[in-house]
Write a protein that holds these residues in place. Structure first.
Motif, short mmCIF file in Angstrom:
data_model
loop_
_atom_site.label_atom_id
_atom_site.label_comp_id
_atom_site.label_asym_id
_atom_site.label_seq_id
_atom_site.Cartn_x
_atom_site.Cartn_y
_atom_site.Cartn_z
N PRO A 1 0.77 -1.32 0.13
CA PRO A 1 0.02 -0.01 0.02
C PRO A 1 0.82 1.29 -0.10
CG PRO A 1 -1.13 -1.74 1.31
CD PRO A 1 0.43 -2.29 1.12
N THR A 2 2.04 1.23 0.70
CA THR A 2 2.98 2.31 0.49
C THR A 2 3.29 2.70 -0.88
OG1 THR A 2 3.78 1.48 2.82
CG2 THR A 2 4.94 3.41 1.76
N ALA A 3 3.76 1.73 -1.48
CA ALA A 3 4.33 1.65 -2.94
C ALA A 3 3.08 2.10 -3.56
CB ALA A 3 5.01 0.48 -3.25
N TRP A 4 1.84 1.73 -3.38
CA TRP A 4 0.97 2.13 -4.43
C TRP A 4 0.43 3.67 -4.24
CZ3 TRP A 4 -0.60 -0.24 -8.34
CH2 TRP A 4 -0.82 -1.71 -8.59
N ALA A 5 0.69 4.08 -2.93
CA ALA A 5 0.36 5.42 -2.65
C ALA A 5 1.34 6.39 -3.00
CB ALA A 5 0.20 5.75 -1.29
N LEU A 6 2.75 5.87 -3.38
CA LEU A 6 3.87 6.67 -3.90
C LEU A 6 3.40 6.68 -5.27
CD1 LEU A 6 6.23 8.49 -3.84
CD2 LEU A 6 7.49 6.44 -3.60
N LEU A 7 3.24 5.62 -5.92
CA LEU A 7 2.89 5.66 -7.56
C LEU A 7 1.61 6.47 -8.02
CD1 LEU A 7 2.75 1.79 -8.72
CD2 LEU A 7 3.76 3.78 -9.82
N ALA A 8 0.80 6.65 -7.09
CA ALA A 8 -0.29 7.64 -7.21
C ALA A 8 0.05 9.09 -7.37
CB ALA A 8 -1.50 7.28 -6.10
N ARG A 9 0.94 9.33 -6.34
CA ARG A 9 1.51 10.72 -6.36
C ARG A 9 2.38 11.15 -7.57
NH1 ARG A 9 4.17 12.75 -0.94
NH2 ARG A 9 1.91 12.45 -0.35
N LEU A 10 3.16 9.75 -7.71
CA LEU A 10 3.98 10.04 -9.07
C LEU A 10 3.06 10.27 -10.31
CD1 LEU A 10 6.92 9.60 -10.60
CD2 LEU A 10 6.11 7.18 -10.92
N TYR A 11 1.96 9.42 -10.49
CA TYR A 11 1.16 9.79 -11.55
C TYR A 11 0.31 10.89 -11.77
CZ TYR A 11 1.72 4.65 -12.75
OH TYR A 11 2.30 3.52 -13.16
N LEU A 12 -0.02 11.53 -10.56
CA LEU A 12 -0.69 12.59 -10.41
C LEU A 12 0.00 13.89 -10.95
CD1 LEU A 12 -3.54 14.01 -9.42
CD2 LEU A 12 -2.49 14.20 -7.35
N ASN A 13 1.32 13.90 -10.62
CA ASN A 13 2.24 14.99 -11.02
C ASN A 13 2.73 14.60 -12.46
OD1 ASN A 13 2.42 16.94 -8.73
ND2 ASN A 13 2.50 14.80 -7.76
N SER A 14 2.45 13.78 -13.18
CA SER A 14 3.18 13.11 -14.29
C SER A 14 3.21 14.53 -15.44
CB SER A 14 2.13 11.98 -15.12
OG SER A 14 1.06 12.33 -15.28
N ALA A 15 2.18 15.20 -15.43
CA ALA A 15 2.32 16.44 -16.47
C ALA A 15 3.51 17.22 -16.20
CB ALA A 15 1.09 17.24 -16.43
N VAL A 16 3.93 17.74 -14.86
CA VAL A 16 4.85 18.39 -14.50
C VAL A 16 6.01 17.48 -14.62
CG1 VAL A 16 5.86 19.36 -12.26
CG2 VAL A 16 3.65 19.53 -12.82
N TYR A 17 6.26 16.27 -14.10
CA TYR A 17 7.42 15.58 -14.41
C TYR A 17 7.85 15.20 -15.73
CZ TYR A 17 6.52 14.78 -9.29
OH TYR A 17 6.30 15.04 -7.86
#
Length: 537
Positions: A234-250
């Motif tokens: 679940p920790t990794a899934w939450a970090l994945l979500a944060r990565l994806y949410l900011n994908s346009a910036v990154y």
């Protein structure tokens, strides 16, 4: 066990340290010959793993950071610098001790590649990455074959946790600096100049690592659950979500499919029956917050007995209590306050009238304070003090002598409420896999908790917008080192679309150069590694 015993990870003589923060990063925290001795004992793998986790909040081998691991400019642990980079320049935090803490340029969004906090945080992140890489060098199946089958399974599990910590550190590199040297366990520790990861390459690496850590039925996967303070699926899934949410910036462009991936990752956490919102918001930030593992998915663990730190929760609790106001430090489980952090008026305004609101998250000390600034930002009587974090246990007893040993309040890094809000935002940005009704319901679950389950906390469909989400994230997550990331994602950090007092170094606020959406690589590493560039600086 309450928490992974961080102090056990402090291995004296292990030699994992950089001689200077100005050293070439390819001179990783190099292990001396003693490292070979360390890895001859399976039990030591757990101790080294604990050191990896501890490197976020401890600056050295001794109490409060004595015998430091790095020679940094500010002499503080990573968590203090990270908080400063994520909060000092935003609409949330006004610092009192500007010059004394080298916070003038961060506060006014006017830093350079020579900024001390920009540099210290960068080197701390790569210190942690280097610890992870060195650990992983000693984890191949052929090397651990000398241990029992049970010990091998344990070390494989530790290996996955080290990969998560490396991915988390690299996510912070991506979010803060948008580039960095490409180093892993196969990289030579000396005599090698690493290639540079750009934003998309960093994104792809982090994504691939996290996806491997959540893959079902593999030896690389993290456990479904773990001790508090340690990584799990679940920790990794939450970090994945944060990565994806900011994908346009990154990545520099918008691809709606990443918002769908964000929703998928969020659903993996939300659908897990082990997780639910803590009914009492304040208990997420007191000295017993380790008991809130049903909502806190990952935290920087602080303990006044085993891991004394002046960063982490200590920095927040002590820093938020005034030392020249009418505040009583004992109310927060403290022996004294530092008078460091005050709220900028704009974050307070998102709650409306804090003296009348039913929103339990509006935790501010207002006596003798004005909400907005009329002059200098370092005037302690202007700006409310925060009351969100405390060093009190659930029973209302001080958990420690804060002057002698700091606080025992952990610092949450990933929470379930954040996952709810990420899923709702990803929907509004075009993601699939959730309906508008379901997305709105997630937001209202967060708000109902804030309003003690009173229906007045709910918003209607007409209120459900991206602008509302940004404000709601401010109300829910203030002081949790995510505000700068959020403002950048909404294109409001440097632009004139959102102005707050002292933004850009003037009382009424102003837009600043868009380059400040990204922190620069320190000058010292540009000299050491010509593959890295600061084109915006």
């Amino acid at each position: 066990m309450r928490k992974l015993n961080i102090i056990s990870g402090i291995i004296l003589g292990f030699g994992m340290m950089l001689g200077s923060c100005t050293d070439d990063l390819n001179q990783m925290p190099v292990t001396e010959t003693t490292s070979n001795d360390v890895y001859t004992d399976a039990a030591n793998y757990r101790s080294v793993l604990a050191k990896i986790y501890a490197s976020y909040v401890l600056a050295g081998q001794g109490q409060g950071g004595d015998n430091g691991d790095l020679t940094t400019i500010n002499g503080q642990d990573f968590s203090r610098g990270y908080f400063n980079l994520q909060e000092a320049a935003t609409d949330e935090v006004a610092n009192t001790w500007l010059s004394g803490n080298n916070l003038v340029d961060l506060t006014y969004i006017n830093w350079s590649s020579k900024d001390s906090w920009v540099s210290d945080s960068y080197y701390w992140l790569f210190f942690n990455i280097s610890l992870c890489n060195e650990f992983l060098r000693h984890c191949p199946d052929e090397e651990i074959a000398k241990f029992s089958s049970i010990e091998q399974d344990e070390i494989r599990a530790y290996r996955s946790e080290a990969r998560f910590m490396r991915a988390f550190s690299y996510w912070m590199v991506l979010d803060l600096y948008r580039q960095g040297p490409k180093v892993d366990e196969t990289t030579p520790v000396t005599g090698f100049v690493p290639e540079a990861y750009d934003g998309p390459a960093l994104f792809d690496f982090i994504e691939s690592e996290l996806k491997a850590l959540v893959a079902e039925g593999t030896t690389t996967a993290l456990p479904e659950s773990n001790e508090y303070g340690r990584a799990s699926k679940p920790t990794a899934w939450a970090l994945l979500a944060r990565l994806y949410l900011n994908s346009a910036v990154y990545r520099g462009n918008t691809d709606v499919r990443y918002y769908t991936e964000c929703i998928t990752a969020c659903h993996k956490v939300i659908s897990n029956p082990a997780f639910y919102l803590e009914p009492d918001y304040a208990k997420l930030f007191n000295a017993d917050n380790h008991k809130r593992s049903h909502e806190i998915l990952f935290a920087m663990v602080c303990d006044a007995t085993t891991s004394v730190t002046w960063g982490g929760g200590t920095y927040l609790v002590c820093g938020s209590c005034g030392n020249s106001s009418t505040q009583d430090p004992a109310k927060y489980g403290l022996t004294n306050g530092w008078g460091m952090f005050r709220a900028r008026g704009e974050i307070v305004e998102k709650f409306g009238d804090v003296s009348a609101t039913s929103d339990s998250r509006a935790m501010f000390y207002t006596d003798g304070q004005t909400q907005y600034f009329t002059g200098a930002i370092d005037n302690q009587s202007e700006g409310y003090f925060f009351e969100k974090f405390s060093n009190l246990t659930d029973d209302g007893v001080a958990a420690s002598n804060s002057t002698a040993t700091g606080c025992s309040t952990d610092y949450p890094m990933l929470r379930l409420a954040d996952v709810y809000l990420m899923a709702a935002e990803a929907f509004l940005r075009g993601g699939a896999g959730i309906s508008r009704t379901e997305a709105l319901e997630l937001v209202n679950k967060v708000r109902m908790r804030a309003y003690h389950n009173d229906e007045s906390g709910k918003i209607s469909d007409s209120d459900f917008s991206l602008d509302f989400i940004l404000d709601e994230r401010g109300r829910e997550l203030y002081l949790e080192s995510i505000r700068r990331t959020d403002l950048v994602r909404f294109d409001k950090f440097t632009t004139d679309s959102y102005i707050w007092q002292w933004k850009g170094g003037v009382l009424d606020g102003r837009a600043v150069n868009a380059r400040y959406d990204i922190y620069p690589i320190p000058d010292t590493d540009l000299t050491a590694n010509p593959n890295l560039k600061n084109p915006l600086y």
